[in-house]
Design a protein around this motif. Structure first.
Motif, PDB file in Angstrom:
ATOM      1  N   TRP A  84     -20.393  51.363 -54.844  1.00 33.80           N
ATOM      2  CA  TRP A  84     -19.025  51.904 -54.893  1.00 33.80           C
ATOM      3  C   TRP A  84     -18.159  51.097 -55.863  1.00 33.80           C
ATOM      4  O   TRP A  84     -17.398  51.644 -56.657  1.00 33.80           O
ATOM      5  CB  TRP A  84     -18.429  51.893 -53.489  1.00 33.80           C
ATOM      6  CG  TRP A  84     -17.163  52.683 -53.354  1.00 33.80           C
ATOM      7  CD1 TRP A  84     -16.888  53.904 -53.908  1.00 33.80           C
ATOM      8  CD2 TRP A  84     -15.993  52.316 -52.616  1.00 33.80           C
ATOM      9  NE1 TRP A  84     -15.628  54.318 -53.551  1.00 33.80           N
ATOM     10  CE2 TRP A  84     -15.058  53.372 -52.754  1.00 33.80           C
ATOM     11  CE3 TRP A  84     -15.657  51.212 -51.832  1.00 33.80           C
ATOM     12  CZ2 TRP A  84     -13.804  53.341 -52.161  1.00 33.80           C
ATOM     13  CZ3 TRP A  84     -14.410  51.182 -51.231  1.00 33.80           C
ATOM     14  CH2 TRP A  84     -13.504  52.228 -51.394  1.00 33.80           C
ATOM     15  N   THR A  85     -18.294  49.760 -55.791  1.00 39.41           N
ATOM     16  CA  THR A  85     -17.526  48.885 -56.681  1.00 39.41           C
ATOM     17  C   THR A  85     -17.961  49.070 -58.132  1.00 39.41           C
ATOM     18  O   THR A  85     -17.125  49.169 -59.038  1.00 39.41           O
ATOM     19  CB  THR A  85     -17.704  47.415 -56.262  1.00 39.41           C
ATOM     20  OG1 THR A  85     -17.285  47.251 -54.903  1.00 39.41           O
ATOM     21  CG2 THR A  85     -16.881  46.495 -57.159  1.00 39.41           C
ATOM     22  N   TRP A 138     -14.952  52.705 -57.540  1.00 37.87           N
ATOM     23  CA  TRP A 138     -14.352  53.195 -56.297  1.00 37.87           C
ATOM     24  C   TRP A 138     -13.998  54.678 -56.340  1.00 37.87           C
ATOM     25  O   TRP A 138     -12.819  55.048 -56.152  1.00 37.87           O
ATOM     26  CB  TRP A 138     -13.106  52.373 -55.943  1.00 37.87           C
ATOM     27  CG  TRP A 138     -13.375  50.908 -55.902  1.00 37.87           C
ATOM     28  CD1 TRP A 138     -14.062  50.213 -54.965  1.00 37.87           C
ATOM     29  CD2 TRP A 138     -12.960  49.934 -56.878  1.00 37.87           C
ATOM     30  NE1 TRP A 138     -14.121  48.884 -55.268  1.00 37.87           N
ATOM     31  CE2 TRP A 138     -13.446  48.677 -56.441  1.00 37.87           C
ATOM     32  CE3 TRP A 138     -12.247  50.004 -58.067  1.00 37.87           C
ATOM     33  CZ2 TRP A 138     -13.238  47.511 -57.158  1.00 37.87           C
ATOM     34  CZ3 TRP A 138     -12.045  48.837 -58.790  1.00 37.87           C
ATOM     35  CH2 TRP A 138     -12.523  47.619 -58.330  1.00 37.87           C
ATOM     36  N   LEU A 197     -21.495  49.290 -50.768  1.00 40.53           N
ATOM     37  CA  LEU A 197     -20.274  48.666 -51.279  1.00 40.53           C
ATOM     38  C   LEU A 197     -20.443  48.207 -52.728  1.00 40.53           C
ATOM     39  O   LEU A 197     -19.529  48.349 -53.550  1.00 40.53           O
ATOM     40  CB  LEU A 197     -19.867  47.485 -50.391  1.00 40.53           C
ATOM     41  CG  LEU A 197     -19.287  47.845 -49.013  1.00 40.53           C
ATOM     42  CD1 LEU A 197     -19.035  46.588 -48.206  1.00 40.53           C
ATOM     43  CD2 LEU A 197     -17.995  48.651 -49.164  1.00 40.53           C
TER      44      LEU A 197
END
Length: 213
Positions: free
Chosen positions: A24-25, A29, A21
């Protein structure tokens, strides 16, 4: 499988999800199989998962061995902490390096000056007017031509619009949208598309011989 083992698996999965996460951030994204950023994200996430699994197995293997004294156990734990720290630093450096690379690429793509050039079609004695610094990628079906360009996507879109709405072209409205006719070279641009990529962006021109409206 004991409840203790289940707890360790849950913790490992939680750490992997947390790292994925964060990655990804940090990468904005990315989604889509045609997006290079997405595949880099998948690769980095895979490395992170492998690292977590390896560290977990090392810790698990070490703790299963019988220790003769507390000093030896403490020494092993210190080594494991160093390994975890190094692996964590590698993950941070990988993410930071990826972010830096993406920023540099984005900034680099904005440094090209505006301008136009021409490209002579293979099967016709005609020259397409296109943004400067464009590289031919391929011609398909005698009506679609693809170019690569280091320029930023927004700059390419603006330059193509400027070209098509210049005095070189006459604009005709159709049911499917506007088409752009170049009377001097006798060809019509019936559509275009700009696509973002990691290193070289692309734009497609759909054209036809003569006036097609």
């Amino acid at each position: 499988m004991t409840s203790k083992d289940s707890s360790k698996i849950i913790i490992s999965v939680g750490i992997i999800v947390f790292l994925v996460l964060i990655t990804w951030t940090a990468m904005g994204w990315p989604l889509g199989f045609s997006n290079e950023y997405f595949w880099i994200f998948i690769f980095v996430s895979f490395i992170e998962a492998v690292i977590v699994i390896i560290v977990n197995e090392i810790i698990k293997g070490r703790l299963k061995k019988k220790k003769k004294d507390n000093k030896k156990l403490q020494k092993i734990n210190n080594i494991l902490l160093i390994i975890v720290f190094i692996l964590g630093a590698l993950i941070i450096l990988t993410i930071s390096g990826s972010i830096y690379m993406f920023k540099e690429i984005n900034q680099y793509s904005k440094s090209y000056p505006e301008g136009v050039m021409t490209y002579k079609l293979k099967d016709y004695d005609k020259e397409l007017i296109i943004p400067s610094y464009s590289i031919i990628s391929g011609e398909y079906w005698d009506e679609l031509i693809v170019f690569k360009s280091p320029k930023n996507v927004s700059q390419l879109e603006r330059e193509i619009n400027d070209i098509l709405n210049s005095e070189k072209f006459s604009v005709y409205e159709t049911e499917d949208g506007n088409v752009y006719y170049n009377e001097e070279d006798d060809y019509t641009i019936v559509g275009y598309e700009v696509n973002k990529h990691l290193f070289m962006n692309t734009f497609n021109l759909v054209y036809c011989d003569g006036l097609c409206n």
